[in-house]
Design an enzyme around this catalytic site. Sequence first.
Site, PDB file in Angstrom:
ATOM      1  N   HIS A   1      40.985  38.760  43.109  1.00  0.00           N
ATOM      2  CA  HIS A   1      40.896  38.359  44.515  1.00  0.00           C
ATOM      3  C   HIS A   1      40.137  37.039  44.673  1.00  0.00           C
ATOM      4  CE1 HIS A   1      36.596  39.256  44.860  1.00  0.00           C
ATOM      5  NE2 HIS A   1      36.832  40.348  44.151  1.00  0.00           N
TER       6      HIS A   1
ATOM      7  N   GLU B   1      37.610  48.305  42.838  1.00  0.00           N
ATOM      8  CA  GLU B   1      36.558  47.828  41.953  1.00  0.00           C
ATOM      9  C   GLU B   1      35.717  49.003  41.439  1.00  0.00           C
ATOM     10  OE1 GLU B   1      35.459  46.190  39.704  1.00  0.00           O
ATOM     11  OE2 GLU B   1      34.576  44.324  40.477  1.00  0.00           O
TER      12      GLU B   1
END
Length: 209
Positions: free
Chosen positions: A8, A81
């Site tokens: 990202h 994550e």
Amino acid sequence: MKLYLIRHGQTDWNIEQRIQGQQDIPLNDTGRAQARCLTQAMKEKKLDAIYTSPQIRAYATAGAVAGNRPIPVVALPWLMEINYGDWEGKTAKELLKKDGDRYKAWWDRPAEVAPPGGETVAQVDARCAAAWDWIRSRMKGDTAIVSHGGLLAHFMEQLLKGSGEDDGGERVVHNASITTFEYQPETGEIRLTGFDECGHLRFLCNFTE
């Protein structure tokens, strides 16, 4: 088939070096600019599907990878994550002061020590393996995966496990970078062909962290 692993874009917590984990931190202005660079970098690549972490910083980046094309963008919780538990939102300096012994032990023996309330390495590896099993069973063409720095390091370990390229080291990638693998579904062979590529970000002055 090609498999693109994309981290990202940048967030404010990246700049502040705060552990983001599963906190839903959005892209900052630089991160959004990086996402636009990814739109240009990926627009000529014929993607069959994009799989992404559902966290906002990854999902927004995945949308930029798709651009205006009608490519399915599928959120998979497996791609979130690493869960750092009570350490999320804190910097290394803060952790060394408040929980120094555990933090040092985690760096030295991550397979044995987990952040309080967080995941173990074994748990992270297990969901990376589950994600890859699910994705490859559905791959019909070139595919992108958008996720996070910590998760992608473990995901790459799973991809290269048992291959001649599995050197046991952790592969850390930069924000909005592209890492490319060649995958042969007939044999299961997978090969790393491009690592942490950031050339599409060259006109941005702050893309490294």
